[in-house]
Design a protein around this motif. Structure first.
Motif, short mmCIF file in Angstrom:
data_model
loop_
_atom_site.label_atom_id
_atom_site.label_comp_id
_atom_site.label_asym_id
_atom_site.label_seq_id
_atom_site.Cartn_x
_atom_site.Cartn_y
_atom_site.Cartn_z
N GLY A 117 10.01 -29.30 -25.80
CA GLY A 117 11.11 -29.82 -24.99
C GLY A 117 10.57 -30.72 -23.90
N ALA A 208 20.10 -30.19 -24.98
CA ALA A 208 18.82 -29.97 -24.31
C ALA A 208 18.85 -30.36 -22.83
N LEU A 228 16.85 -27.08 -29.00
CA LEU A 228 15.51 -27.65 -29.08
C LEU A 228 14.85 -27.31 -30.42
#
Length: 440
Positions: A117, A208, A228
């Motif tokens: 991420g 996200a 993610l």
């Protein structure tokens, strides 16, 4: 794999995920709420849900000195100090728990299995030289001012096509129909993402976005990690397809890129491509929505632009200054250092308030006023500063100029309707919905 091994593996994954949430969100959230109740300005800022309160807190923090000492971190809304922090070689992104301590071992185990991420290494956002330099060099050429100007004609074409598809006689949510579609289409084409997959990219980016925030609830945290993980799986498949059938897009260049003979690892490739893809449109969605709102609410400024279209680039910078897409960013002292003349010990956190620095009255006269002709509008720090200066700044400025100018030229009587909602995220600032009527 045996059933027992699967059960142990799943249990371990759940335990690691729970620990990540505890360390990264539950404990900080409890601490922040406690400090906020005791009047700590930093805690109050993070907890603030009202925009007027947020901007009032900037003034209070600035009044407390160039580097305000809050309960858990230093905080600054003074622009020269913000720049000093962001450019200092003694400050780093991410959090360093120290070498080999118990907390470092526990967090290392928990975060080792975290999905890729924006805040997990090897993301550009949390790496430092030499790795950061290497990753950034591979993608910088695509986002240079010259390269971006080459994309202007295609961006204009996309904006025109999107507006052609809107029915001016029917109400429309501009975030859904325009502000999100323009930048996601541009960045998807840069990365060679097929049109049929662009809706997935938009969904992944939205899912996200809260990952940048601190103090997420368990349910939001789980949704973010699930998004993610799903994004990672899709990106892996997309990269494999590009390897088989490379084109002339950025991702094809990254797949085959060599930096002094070294190829990006799979994790580095996915992290870099994923960040460029998500960051390449998320903040621009906010810029477009915030800009439309500002210009709609300040018809005198819109009249200036209609009289002199050459002012549009400056108007985009003023929108970025006045209502920036990103509220703040943080740094940690990697060694004992000095900031604003004050000793800052190793391991100290400093929160730089980008939106606060953009309203520093020592830099911007009458900072609360929205003025598209402001001579130093471009002096904002909405794209950060130093080695982590936003890679896509030139692209965002160009898309903002094309996107805002085109919609107001096409629909001069555009009217925003009641019911607009802000995004629930704290770090990223923008509109979730922006209902509008395009024509009388």
């Amino acid at each position: 794999m045996s059933i027992q091994h699967q059960i142990r593996s799943q249990a371990g994954a759940r335990a690691a995920s729970t620990l990540r949430w505890g360390l990264g969100h539950a404990l900080p959230r409890a601490a922040i709420r406690g400090s906020s109740k005791r009047g700590d300005l930093h805690g109050r800022l993070i907890e603030a849900s009202d925009e007027a309160e947020t901007f009032a807190l900037f003034d209070q923090i600035r009044a407390g000195g160039p580097l305000h000492r809050a309960r858990f971190a230093y905080v600054t809304a003074t622009q020269p100090v913000v720049k000093e922090v962001l450019t200092s070689p003694d400050m780093r992104t991410g959090i360093d728990f120290g070498p080999g301590g118990p907390l470092a071992k526990v967090s290392g185990w928990a975060f080792r299995s975290a999905p890729l991420g924006p805040l997990t290494p090897p993301s550009l956002l949390v790496t430092e030289p030499p790795d950061h330099t290497r990753y950034r060099k591979l993608v910088t050429r695509v986002f240079s001012v010259k390269a971006v100007q080459g994309l202007r004609e295609r961006t204009q074409q996309i904006a025109d096509e999107l507006l052609d598809g809107l029915d001016p006689t029917r109400p429309v949510d501009l975030v859904e129909a325009y502000c999100s579609q323009l930048p996601v289409t541009v960045i998807a084409e840069i990365l060679g993402v097929p049109r049929e997959d662009q809706h997935r990219v938009l969904r992944f980016g939205t899912g996200a976005a809260p990952s940048l925030d601190l103090g997420l609830s368990w349910s939001v945290f789980r949704r973010v990690e699930s998004s993610l993980i799903e994004f990672d799986r899709w990106l892996e498949q997309h990269i494999e397809k590009v390897r088989r059938e490379p084109g002339d897009d950025l991702l094809s260049q990254l797949v085959t890129a060599h930096d002094d003979g070294e190829v990006l690892s799979d994790a580095e490739l996915k992290s870099t491509a994923g960040l460029v893809l998500a960051a390449g449109f998320e903040t621009t969605v906010n810029l477009l929505g915030n800009g439309i709102r500002l210009l709609h609410d300040h018809p005198d400024q819109l009249a200036v632009l209609r009289e002199d279209p050459a002012v549009w680039p400056n108007a985009v910078d003023e929108a970025l200054r006045h209502d920036p897409p990103v509220l703040l960013t943080g740094r940690m002292a990697s060694r004992d250092t000095e900031i604003a003349g004050e000793r800052v010990p190793r391991g100290s956190m400093i929160t730089t308030l980008l939106a606060g620095a953009n309203r520093d009255p020592e830099v911007f006269a009458d900072p609360a006023r929205f003025d598209v002709t402001r001579a130093n509008a471009g002096d904002h720090v909405s794209f950060s500063s130093g080695r982590h200066y936003c890679l896509g700044a030139a692209l965002a400025r160009m898309e903002g100029e094309v996107g805002l100018r085109t919609i107001f030229e096409r629909f001069p009587d555009l009217r925003l309707e009641p019911g607009a909602t802000r995004r629930p995220t704290r770090i990223l600032r923008g509109y979730a919905t922006l209902p509008a009527t395009l024509a009388p």
